[in-house]
Structure formats: C-alpha cells, structure tokens
Design an enzyme around this catalytic site. Structure first.
Site, mmCIF file in Angstrom:
data_model
loop_
_atom_site.group_PDB
_atom_site.id
_atom_site.type_symbol
_atom_site.label_atom_id
_atom_site.label_comp_id
_atom_site.label_asym_id
_atom_site.label_seq_id
_atom_site.Cartn_x
_atom_site.Cartn_y
_atom_site.Cartn_z
ATOM 1 N N SER A 41 18.242 25.255 57.860
ATOM 2 C CA SER A 41 19.287 26.280 57.902
ATOM 3 C C SER A 41 20.621 25.599 57.657
ATOM 4 O O SER A 41 20.721 24.366 57.708
ATOM 5 C CB SER A 41 19.278 26.947 59.281
ATOM 6 O OG SER A 41 20.459 27.687 59.524
ATOM 7 N N TYR A 63 18.650 28.400 68.098
ATOM 8 C CA TYR A 63 18.312 28.310 66.667
ATOM 9 C C TYR A 63 18.972 27.084 66.051
ATOM 10 O O TYR A 63 18.331 26.324 65.300
ATOM 11 C CB TYR A 63 18.786 29.591 65.985
ATOM 12 C CG TYR A 63 18.422 29.703 64.524
ATOM 13 C CD1 TYR A 63 17.190 30.200 64.147
ATOM 14 C CD2 TYR A 63 19.345 29.359 63.530
ATOM 15 C CE1 TYR A 63 16.862 30.335 62.799
ATOM 16 C CE2 TYR A 63 19.019 29.486 62.199
ATOM 17 C CZ TYR A 63 17.776 29.974 61.832
ATOM 18 O OH TYR A 63 17.463 30.098 60.502
#
Length: 254
Positions: free
Chosen positions: A145, A158
């Site tokens: 990410s 996350y």
C-alpha cells in the site's frame, strides 16, 4: 494475448482475495496473459469465474477465511489436487478497520494483522516450500500500500501491516532467491474498491487526497494488472525484493 517474456500460458496462479477489488483485477489480468486461476475468497466469485472462463483458462474457486491458521495448507493442497503444481502466488486478500489511533481496539488491531500480515507470511512460506519441492523457482507477489511508505490517517493497524509486508518481502527475497523464487510487492495508490468506500464517502478526505494524485483520478482494480503480469512473468526475472508503486504518481508528489 501475452507476448514473449510476458506470456503466462499454462501457469497456475493462486490469487487470494480474487472475488472482488484488487485481487479480482489482478486475477483477470493474469488470465488474460494465459494463466489458470485459483480464486481464493469468501464472497461470491461469479464475476471472477466468468471472466477467467471466457478467456478459456482453467478455474478453481476455494472458499477460505485467511484469518484461519489452516487456510494456507488447505489452499495449497486443493490447488495441487486440481493442477498438480503452483507457479504464481498473489496475496491480495486484505481488510482494514477505520478509527483514529487513540480509539483502536485490540480486537481490531489483531483482526487486521491476522489477515494482512500473518496470513500473507504463511501463504508465502507454504508456497515457497512447494516451489523448492518442484524445483525451478516461482513468483510471489504481495500487495502492499502507499502506507508501506507513509503513515496514513485512521488506519493504523492497516499501516502497520502494509509497512511490514514491504519489509518481509525484502527479507524473504534475501533467503529464497537462491531457490529461484522471486518475491516482490505492489503498493497500490487510492483504488476504487469496496474497502475504500468508507473513505470515499468522507468529503473532507476526498478533498484532501484528490489534489495529491498527479493523474487526477483514483485508480481502478484493472490498473494493477499490468504490474502483476510483469512480476509474475519471465520479464521480471532480475527483479526481486522490491515494492512497485502503482499510484498515479501519488508518492512522487511532495
């Protein structure tokens, strides 16, 4: 139709999280390049199945919860029963929990790490063992990410998981390259998926992020397919341990 070193004709690819979103976009891209697809996920796989089978590729759906410890062994076992070998693994399954760091619960923290990090590592480990047994190496692609590189807001579990994915990818390269195993990662930018729906419903966050993307649009799942085909194919045979950003230029803009 794939050409030359980008051809995946006859390769067997496991893609976790392939029933929707980024995983689905990558699975369809690999199928377009010639790969047979093992779609791993918990939701309805109708769209993925139809897309793969329309291309004339073989298809297997495995329903699995990646938070369960037994899932990696089960996925590999069923894949080998159906195809006899594994050539490519894409770890695209992922979850998030949105809350300010001050409010994150232990349960939310652990839920995210179980799927986004622990399951990713043990899928890599289990498939790497199979690659070594088969001989000839193989390709592993993890999904990181932008938070593999920067902090983010309201997604600290996350962020922790995706930063770790980048680092374990580098570590596994150091140990497994000797077996011909190539392990890299893709760091998507802002992509239109179910996971980002909550963020896209927040006008302030959208107003904040939109000017930061040089290409002036959010990405779509299919935008990840090209990078995945490259990393899964012979074209990337001297690329190992690296995380490629597919973000519309987001990380390039200060």
């Amino acid at each position: 139709m794939a050409h030359g070193n980008f051809d995946l004709q006859g390769k067997v690819a496991i893609v976790t999280g392939a029933t929707r979103g980024i995983g689905q976009g990558i699975a369809l891209g690999l199928a377009q390049a010639g790969a047979h697809i093992v779609c791993v996920g918990r939701s309805d796989d109708t769209i993925t199945r139809a897309g793969v089978e329309q291309l004339g590729r073989k298809y297997l759906n495995i329903r699995a919860d990646m938070a369960q410890k037994e899932s990696p062994d089960m996925i590999v076992r069923q894949t080998l029963e159906a195809f006899g070998r594994i050539d490519i693994l894409v770890n695209a399954a992922g979850i998030t929990r949105r809350a300010m760091a001050i409010d994150v619960t232990e349960e939310d923290w652990q839920d995210v790490l179980d799927v986004n990090l622990t399951a990713v590592f043990f899928m890599c480990q289990r498939v790497a063992r199979q690659f070594i047994k088969q001989g000839g190496g193989g390709k592993i692609i993890n999904i990181g990410s932008m938070t593999s590189y920067q902090g983010g807001i309201k997604v600290i579990p996350y962020t922790a998981s995706k930063a770790a994915v980048r680092m374990i990818t580098m570590h596994m390269c150091n140990e497994w390259a000797q077996y011909g195993i190539h392990i890299n990662a893709i760091a998507p930018g802002y992509i239109e998926t179910d996971m980002t729906a909550a963020m896209r419903s927040e006008p302030e966050r959208m107003a904040e992020t939109a000017p930061r993307i040089p290409m002036k649009r959010w990405g779509r799942p299919e935008d990840l397919a090209g990078a995945a085909v490259f990393l899964a194919s012979d074209a990337s045979d001297y690329v190992n341990g690296f995380t490629i950003a597919v973000d519309g230029g987001f990380l390039a803009k200060s």
